[in-house]
Design a protein around this motif. Structure first.
Motif, PDB file in Angstrom:
ATOM      1  N   CYS A 267     107.379   4.317  86.940  1.00 29.33           N
ATOM      2  CA  CYS A 267     106.993   4.891  85.650  1.00 29.33           C
ATOM      3  C   CYS A 267     106.326   6.241  85.886  1.00 29.33           C
ATOM      4  O   CYS A 267     105.482   6.391  86.775  1.00 29.33           O
ATOM      5  N   PHE A 268     106.681   7.241  85.064  1.00 27.27           N
ATOM      6  CA  PHE A 268     106.111   8.577  85.195  1.00 27.27           C
ATOM      7  C   PHE A 268     104.641   8.634  84.775  1.00 27.27           C
ATOM      8  O   PHE A 268     103.919   9.539  85.167  1.00 27.27           O
ATOM      9  N   LYS A 269     104.186   7.683  83.984  1.00 32.61           N
ATOM     10  CA  LYS A 269     102.805   7.698  83.490  1.00 32.61           C
ATOM     11  C   LYS A 269     101.845   7.019  84.445  1.00 32.61           C
ATOM     12  O   LYS A 269     100.802   7.559  84.796  1.00 32.61           O
ATOM     13  N   HIS A 275     109.292  -0.765  84.901  1.00 29.84           N
ATOM     14  CA  HIS A 275     109.490  -0.298  83.533  1.00 29.84           C
ATOM     15  C   HIS A 275     109.521   1.223  83.551  1.00 29.84           C
ATOM     16  O   HIS A 275     109.174   1.879  84.544  1.00 29.84           O
ATOM     17  N   TRP A 276     109.952   1.794  82.421  1.00 29.44           N
ATOM     18  CA  TRP A 276     110.035   3.237  82.267  1.00 29.44           C
ATOM     19  C   TRP A 276     108.881   3.742  81.429  1.00 29.44           C
ATOM     20  O   TRP A 276     108.118   2.963  80.833  1.00 29.44           O
ATOM     21  N   THR A 282     100.441   0.510  79.985  1.00 31.63           N
ATOM     22  CA  THR A 282      99.241   0.554  80.828  1.00 31.63           C
ATOM     23  C   THR A 282      98.083   1.208  80.071  1.00 31.63           C
ATOM     24  O   THR A 282      98.285   2.107  79.245  1.00 31.63           O
ATOM     25  N   ALA A 283      96.876   0.728  80.331  1.00 29.59           N
ATOM     26  CA  ALA A 283      95.700   1.283  79.642  1.00 29.59           C
ATOM     27  C   ALA A 283      95.544   2.773  79.946  1.00 29.59           C
ATOM     28  O   ALA A 283      95.920   3.262  81.016  1.00 29.59           O
ATOM     29  N   VAL A 287      95.968   5.297  83.338  1.00 24.80           N
ATOM     30  CA  VAL A 287      96.933   6.397  83.370  1.00 24.80           C
ATOM     31  C   VAL A 287      96.247   7.698  83.779  1.00 24.80           C
ATOM     32  O   VAL A 287      96.768   8.481  84.585  1.00 24.80           O
ATOM     33  N   ASP A 288      95.024   7.919  83.245  1.00 24.95           N
ATOM     34  CA  ASP A 288      94.279   9.131  83.599  1.00 24.95           C
ATOM     35  C   ASP A 288      93.928   9.159  85.079  1.00 24.95           C
ATOM     36  O   ASP A 288      93.988  10.205  85.746  1.00 24.95           O
ATOM     37  N   LEU A 289      93.548   8.008  85.611  1.00 23.68           N
ATOM     38  CA  LEU A 289      93.237   7.957  87.034  1.00 23.68           C
ATOM     39  C   LEU A 289      94.462   8.265  87.890  1.00 23.68           C
ATOM     40  O   LEU A 289      94.378   8.943  88.921  1.00 23.68           O
TER      41      LEU A 289
END
Length: 328
Positions: A267-269, A275-276, A282-283, A287-289
Protein backbone atom coordinates in the motif's frame (compact mmCIF):
# COMPACT_ATOMS: atom_id res chain seq x y z
CA UNK A 1 -64.01 -89.64 -13.52
CA UNK A 2 -62.66 -86.25 -14.58
CA UNK A 3 -64.65 -84.64 -11.78
CA UNK A 4 -63.21 -87.03 -9.21
CA UNK A 5 -59.67 -86.04 -10.21
CA UNK A 6 -60.34 -82.50 -8.95
CA UNK A 7 -61.01 -81.76 -5.30
CA UNK A 8 -63.37 -79.01 -4.20
CA UNK A 9 -61.62 -78.41 -0.86
CA UNK A 10 -58.56 -79.49 1.08
CA UNK A 11 -58.25 -83.14 2.05
CA UNK A 12 -58.18 -84.31 5.65
CA UNK A 13 -54.65 -85.23 6.75
CA UNK A 14 -53.87 -88.22 8.95
CA UNK A 15 -52.96 -85.92 11.86
CA UNK A 16 -56.38 -84.29 11.70
CA UNK A 17 -54.84 -80.83 12.29
CA UNK A 18 -57.50 -79.04 10.21
CA UNK A 19 -60.39 -81.35 11.01
CA UNK A 20 -62.71 -78.56 12.13
CA UNK A 21 -62.28 -76.68 8.84
CA UNK A 22 -62.61 -79.90 6.85
CA UNK A 23 -65.86 -80.80 8.60
CA UNK A 24 -67.40 -77.44 7.72
CA UNK A 25 -66.29 -77.67 4.07
CA UNK A 26 -67.52 -81.29 3.71
CA UNK A 27 -70.94 -80.47 5.20
CA UNK A 28 -71.35 -77.46 2.88
CA UNK A 29 -70.30 -79.52 -0.15
CA UNK A 30 -72.79 -82.31 0.63
CA UNK A 31 -75.50 -79.73 1.13
CA UNK A 32 -74.81 -78.29 -2.32
CA UNK A 33 -75.45 -81.77 -3.74
CA UNK A 34 -78.62 -82.23 -1.62
CA UNK A 35 -76.91 -85.02 0.32
CA UNK A 36 -76.60 -83.37 3.73
CA UNK A 37 -79.44 -85.47 5.17
CA UNK A 38 -77.23 -88.55 4.89
CA UNK A 39 -74.91 -87.55 7.77
CA UNK A 40 -77.71 -86.75 10.24
CA UNK A 41 -79.83 -89.11 12.30
CA UNK A 42 -83.03 -90.28 10.62
CA UNK A 43 -82.09 -89.07 7.18
CA UNK A 44 -83.33 -92.20 5.31
CA UNK A 45 -81.21 -91.82 2.18
CA UNK A 46 -81.51 -94.04 -0.88
CA UNK A 47 -78.71 -96.51 -1.74
CA UNK A 48 -77.68 -94.31 -4.69
CA UNK A 49 -77.36 -91.26 -2.47
CA UNK A 50 -75.36 -93.22 0.08
CA UNK A 51 -72.93 -94.45 -2.57
CA UNK A 52 -72.49 -90.99 -4.03
CA UNK A 53 -71.86 -89.38 -0.62
CA UNK A 54 -69.41 -92.12 0.34
CA UNK A 55 -67.39 -91.59 -2.84
CA UNK A 56 -67.14 -87.84 -2.26
CA UNK A 57 -66.13 -88.19 1.39
CA UNK A 58 -63.37 -90.72 0.69
CA UNK A 59 -62.13 -88.60 -2.19
CA UNK A 60 -61.40 -85.74 0.24
CA UNK A 61 -59.44 -87.68 2.88
CA UNK A 62 -55.82 -88.83 2.88
CA UNK A 63 -54.86 -92.17 1.30
CA UNK A 64 -53.90 -93.66 4.66
CA UNK A 65 -57.25 -92.74 6.16
CA UNK A 66 -58.99 -94.18 3.12
CA UNK A 67 -57.15 -97.47 3.56
CA UNK A 68 -58.06 -97.58 7.26
CA UNK A 69 -61.78 -97.14 6.51
CA UNK A 70 -61.90 -99.03 3.25
CA UNK A 71 -64.47 -101.53 4.56
CA UNK A 72 -66.89 -98.81 5.69
CA UNK A 73 -69.78 -98.61 3.22
CA UNK A 74 -72.10 -96.26 5.07
CA UNK A 75 -71.25 -92.52 4.76
CA UNK A 76 -72.94 -91.84 8.12
CA UNK A 77 -70.67 -94.42 9.78
CA UNK A 78 -67.58 -92.88 8.17
CA UNK A 79 -68.65 -89.44 9.31
CA UNK A 80 -69.11 -90.58 12.91
CA UNK A 81 -65.79 -92.46 12.97
CA UNK A 82 -63.87 -89.40 11.86
CA UNK A 83 -65.69 -87.29 14.43
CA UNK A 84 -64.84 -89.67 17.27
CA UNK A 85 -61.19 -89.79 16.15
CA UNK A 86 -60.51 -86.05 15.83
CA UNK A 87 -63.14 -84.39 18.02
CA UNK A 88 -60.64 -84.13 20.86
CA UNK A 89 -58.82 -81.43 18.83
CA UNK A 90 -61.44 -78.97 20.01
CA UNK A 91 -60.06 -79.26 23.51
CA UNK A 92 -56.62 -78.38 22.13
CA UNK A 93 -57.60 -75.55 19.81
CA UNK A 94 -59.99 -73.83 22.22
CA UNK A 95 -57.42 -72.89 24.94
CA UNK A 96 -54.97 -71.65 22.34
CA UNK A 97 -57.61 -69.52 20.63
CA UNK A 98 -58.76 -68.13 24.00
CA UNK A 99 -55.20 -67.11 24.86
CA UNK A 100 -54.73 -65.39 21.50
CA UNK A 101 -57.99 -63.50 22.01
CA UNK A 102 -57.00 -62.36 25.51
CA UNK A 103 -53.65 -60.88 24.40
CA UNK A 104 -54.94 -59.44 21.13
CA UNK A 105 -54.40 -55.65 20.83
CA UNK A 106 -55.17 -53.29 17.99
CA UNK A 107 -51.98 -51.27 18.56
CA UNK A 108 -49.77 -54.33 17.93
CA UNK A 109 -50.61 -54.43 14.20
CA UNK A 110 -49.11 -52.27 11.47
CA UNK A 111 -52.35 -51.96 9.50
CA UNK A 112 -56.09 -52.35 9.99
CA UNK A 113 -56.22 -55.11 7.40
CA UNK A 114 -53.80 -57.30 9.36
CA UNK A 115 -55.75 -56.77 12.56
CA UNK A 116 -59.05 -57.64 10.90
CA UNK A 117 -57.61 -60.89 9.53
CA UNK A 118 -56.31 -61.92 12.97
CA UNK A 119 -59.64 -61.19 14.67
CA UNK A 120 -61.68 -63.20 12.15
CA UNK A 121 -59.28 -66.16 12.37
CA UNK A 122 -59.40 -66.32 16.17
CA UNK A 123 -63.16 -65.86 16.42
CA UNK A 124 -63.74 -68.54 13.78
CA UNK A 125 -61.70 -71.04 15.79
CA UNK A 126 -63.60 -70.16 18.95
CA UNK A 127 -66.90 -70.55 17.12
CA UNK A 128 -65.90 -74.00 15.83
CA UNK A 129 -65.06 -74.98 19.38
CA UNK A 130 -68.52 -73.94 20.55
CA UNK A 131 -67.48 -70.58 22.06
CA UNK A 132 -68.76 -67.87 19.69
CA UNK A 133 -67.72 -64.22 20.17
CA UNK A 134 -70.39 -61.53 19.85
CA UNK A 135 -70.14 -58.48 17.59
CA UNK A 136 -70.19 -56.17 20.59
CA UNK A 137 -67.23 -57.99 22.18
CA UNK A 138 -65.21 -57.63 18.96
CA UNK A 139 -65.95 -53.89 18.75
CA UNK A 140 -65.05 -53.33 22.41
CA UNK A 141 -61.81 -55.31 22.00
CA UNK A 142 -60.80 -53.04 19.11
CA UNK A 143 -61.59 -49.73 20.80
CA UNK A 144 -60.14 -50.65 24.19
CA UNK A 145 -56.79 -51.79 22.78
CA UNK A 146 -55.99 -48.68 20.74
CA UNK A 147 -52.85 -46.70 21.44
CA UNK A 148 -52.89 -44.17 24.29
CA UNK A 149 -52.26 -41.32 21.81
CA UNK A 150 -55.54 -42.11 20.04
CA UNK A 151 -57.85 -41.34 22.96
CA UNK A 152 -59.70 -38.64 21.01
CA UNK A 153 -60.22 -40.93 18.02
CA UNK A 154 -61.38 -43.69 20.35
CA UNK A 155 -64.17 -41.50 21.73
CA UNK A 156 -65.13 -40.42 18.23
CA UNK A 157 -65.47 -44.05 17.14
CA UNK A 158 -67.58 -44.82 20.20
CA UNK A 159 -69.95 -42.01 19.25
CA UNK A 160 -70.57 -43.75 15.94
CA UNK A 161 -72.27 -46.59 17.87
CA UNK A 162 -71.47 -49.26 15.30
CA UNK A 163 -73.64 -52.35 15.60
CA UNK A 164 -71.40 -54.62 13.52
CA UNK A 165 -67.69 -55.23 13.65
CA UNK A 166 -67.39 -54.90 9.87
CA UNK A 167 -68.77 -51.33 10.05
CA UNK A 168 -66.06 -50.30 12.52
CA UNK A 169 -63.36 -51.88 10.35
CA UNK A 170 -64.64 -49.95 7.33
CA UNK A 171 -64.36 -46.66 9.26
CA UNK A 172 -60.83 -47.52 10.42
CA UNK A 173 -59.74 -48.40 6.89
CA UNK A 174 -60.95 -45.02 5.57
CA UNK A 175 -59.20 -43.16 8.40
CA UNK A 176 -55.97 -45.07 7.77
CA UNK A 177 -56.05 -44.19 4.08
CA UNK A 178 -56.65 -40.50 4.84
CA UNK A 179 -53.72 -40.45 7.28
CA UNK A 180 -51.42 -41.88 4.62
CA UNK A 181 -52.48 -39.17 2.17
CA UNK A 182 -51.85 -36.42 4.75
CA UNK A 183 -48.41 -37.79 5.54
CA UNK A 184 -47.45 -37.94 1.87
CA UNK A 185 -48.51 -34.30 1.39
CA UNK A 186 -46.62 -33.26 4.55
CA UNK A 187 -43.40 -34.95 3.40
CA UNK A 188 -43.37 -33.19 0.01
CA UNK A 189 -41.65 -30.09 1.44
CA UNK A 190 -40.47 -28.80 4.85
CA UNK A 191 -42.80 -27.11 7.29
CA UNK A 192 -43.12 -23.33 6.86
CA UNK A 193 -42.48 -23.12 3.12
CA UNK A 194 -45.30 -21.69 1.04
CA UNK A 195 -44.25 -23.32 -2.22
CA UNK A 196 -42.15 -26.19 -3.43
CA UNK A 197 -38.46 -25.60 -4.08
CA UNK A 198 -37.74 -24.30 -7.57
CA UNK A 199 -35.12 -26.10 -9.59
CA UNK A 200 -32.00 -23.94 -9.98
CA UNK A 201 -29.24 -24.36 -12.57
CA UNK A 202 -25.77 -22.91 -12.07
CA UNK A 203 -24.65 -20.26 -14.60
CA UNK A 204 -21.65 -17.96 -15.06
CA UNK A 205 -23.37 -14.67 -14.44
CA UNK A 206 -25.67 -15.16 -17.41
CA UNK A 207 -22.74 -15.19 -19.87
CA UNK A 208 -21.52 -17.75 -22.33
CA UNK A 209 -17.95 -17.88 -23.45
CA UNK A 210 -16.90 -19.51 -26.70
CA UNK A 211 -13.31 -19.92 -27.82
CA UNK A 212 -12.71 -19.49 -31.50
CA UNK A 213 -9.18 -19.60 -32.83
CA UNK A 214 -7.72 -18.90 -29.42
CA UNK A 215 -9.72 -15.69 -28.90
CA UNK A 216 -12.46 -15.46 -26.36
CA UNK A 217 -15.68 -13.96 -27.71
CA UNK A 218 -18.57 -13.04 -25.48
CA UNK A 219 -21.78 -14.31 -27.07
CA UNK A 220 -24.17 -13.80 -24.19
CA UNK A 221 -27.01 -11.32 -24.25
CA UNK A 222 -28.33 -9.31 -21.37
CA UNK A 223 -30.91 -6.67 -20.74
CA UNK A 224 -29.97 -3.38 -19.16
CA UNK A 225 -32.24 -2.47 -16.32
CA UNK A 226 -31.79 1.23 -17.03
CA UNK A 227 -33.57 3.25 -19.67
CA UNK A 228 -32.63 1.07 -22.59
CA UNK A 229 -31.62 -2.39 -23.68
CA UNK A 230 -28.38 -3.43 -25.25
CA UNK A 231 -26.66 -6.60 -26.37
CA UNK A 232 -23.06 -7.75 -26.39
CA UNK A 233 -22.09 -5.44 -29.26
CA UNK A 234 -23.18 -2.40 -27.27
CA UNK A 235 -25.97 -1.58 -29.69
CA UNK A 236 -29.45 -1.39 -28.31
CA UNK A 237 -32.69 0.36 -28.40
CA UNK A 238 -34.68 1.87 -25.66
CA UNK A 239 -35.93 5.09 -24.25
CA UNK A 240 -33.98 8.17 -23.33
CA UNK A 241 -30.22 7.91 -22.98
CA UNK A 242 -30.12 4.19 -23.56
CA UNK A 243 -30.68 4.66 -27.31
CA UNK A 244 -27.79 4.45 -29.69
CA UNK A 245 -24.66 2.40 -30.13
CA UNK A 246 -22.30 2.09 -27.24
CA UNK A 247 -18.93 0.46 -27.03
CA UNK A 248 -18.70 -1.89 -24.13
CA UNK A 249 -15.33 -2.69 -22.66
CA UNK A 250 -14.58 -4.61 -19.53
CA UNK A 251 -13.10 -2.76 -16.56
CA UNK A 252 -9.35 -3.06 -16.63
CA UNK A 253 -8.54 -1.08 -13.49
CA UNK A 254 -7.05 -2.36 -10.33
CA UNK A 255 -10.14 -4.36 -9.55
CA UNK A 256 -9.35 -6.62 -12.47
CA UNK A 257 -6.02 -7.75 -11.07
CA UNK A 258 -5.69 -11.19 -9.71
CA UNK A 259 -5.44 -11.97 -6.05
CA UNK A 260 -1.76 -12.97 -6.24
CA UNK A 261 -0.68 -9.53 -7.53
CA UNK A 262 -2.85 -7.87 -4.95
CA UNK A 263 -1.17 -9.67 -2.06
CA UNK A 264 2.34 -8.97 -3.37
CA UNK A 265 2.01 -5.19 -3.82
CA UNK A 266 2.39 -2.74 -0.95
CA UNK A 267 0.00 0.00 0.00
CA UNK A 268 1.29 3.47 -0.91
CA UNK A 269 -0.11 4.97 2.32
CA UNK A 270 0.90 2.53 5.05
CA UNK A 271 3.34 0.17 3.32
CA UNK A 272 1.45 -3.00 4.33
CA UNK A 273 0.90 -5.78 1.80
CA UNK A 274 -2.50 -7.28 1.07
CA UNK A 275 -4.47 -4.20 -0.02
CA UNK A 276 -4.18 -1.10 -2.18
CA UNK A 277 -4.19 2.58 -1.25
CA UNK A 278 -7.84 3.12 -2.23
CA UNK A 279 -8.86 0.34 0.17
CA UNK A 280 -6.53 1.33 3.03
CA UNK A 281 -8.16 1.48 6.47
CA UNK A 282 -4.99 2.08 8.54
CA UNK A 283 -5.20 4.71 11.29
CA UNK A 284 -4.01 8.23 10.37
CA UNK A 285 -1.26 8.43 12.98
CA UNK A 286 0.24 5.18 11.67
CA UNK A 287 0.11 6.53 8.13
CA UNK A 288 1.88 9.71 9.27
CA UNK A 289 4.60 7.71 10.95
CA UNK A 290 5.13 5.67 7.79
CA UNK A 291 5.32 8.80 5.61
CA UNK A 292 7.82 10.45 8.01
CA UNK A 293 10.00 7.35 7.94
CA UNK A 294 10.14 7.36 4.15
CA UNK A 295 11.10 11.06 3.75
CA UNK A 296 14.53 11.58 2.20
CA UNK A 297 14.58 8.04 0.86
CA UNK A 298 13.05 8.84 -2.46
CA UNK A 299 16.17 10.53 -4.00
CA UNK A 300 19.71 9.53 -3.16
CA UNK A 301 22.89 11.26 -4.53
CA UNK A 302 25.36 9.31 -6.57
CA UNK A 303 28.26 8.07 -4.51
CA UNK A 304 31.67 7.32 -5.99
CA UNK A 305 34.37 5.35 -4.25
CA UNK A 306 37.67 7.38 -4.17
CA UNK A 307 40.87 6.03 -2.72
CA UNK A 308 44.02 8.15 -2.17
CA UNK A 309 47.36 6.55 -3.11
CA UNK A 310 50.71 7.79 -1.62
CA UNK A 311 53.31 9.25 -4.02
CA UNK A 312 55.70 6.76 -5.54
CA UNK A 313 59.45 7.14 -4.68
CA UNK A 314 61.99 8.07 -7.37
CA UNK A 315 64.08 5.02 -8.16
CA UNK A 316 67.03 4.62 -10.52
CA UNK A 317 68.16 1.63 -12.44
CA UNK A 318 70.84 0.97 -9.91
CA UNK A 319 68.25 0.49 -7.30
CA UNK A 320 66.98 -2.55 -9.19
CA UNK A 321 70.48 -4.17 -9.73
CA UNK A 322 71.85 -6.61 -7.27
CA UNK A 323 75.15 -5.84 -5.58
CA UNK A 324 78.21 -7.73 -6.61
CA UNK A 325 78.73 -10.67 -4.39
CA UNK A 326 82.49 -10.53 -4.80
CA UNK A 327 82.71 -7.07 -3.30
CA UNK A 328 80.99 -8.41 -0.29
Amino acid sequence: MARLANRDFEILETSGQRYLEWRVDAKAYLKSLSLDHIIVEGGAPTPLEQAKALVYLKHHIHEELKSEYILVEDPKELWDNLKDRFEHLQRIIAPRAQHEWSVLRFQDFASVREYNSAVLRITSQLKLCGEPVSERAMIEKTLSTMHANNVVQQEQYRERRCEKFCDLIAILLVAEQNNQILLSIHNQRPVGTSAAAVETNATRGGKRWNKRGGNSNWNGQFKNKGNGERNDNGSGRGRGRGRGRQNWRPNRGRRGRNSQQRTQEKCFKCGIQGHWANECRTAKHLVDLYVASTKGQGRRGETNLVTETPPLPNLDVADYLMEDISNA
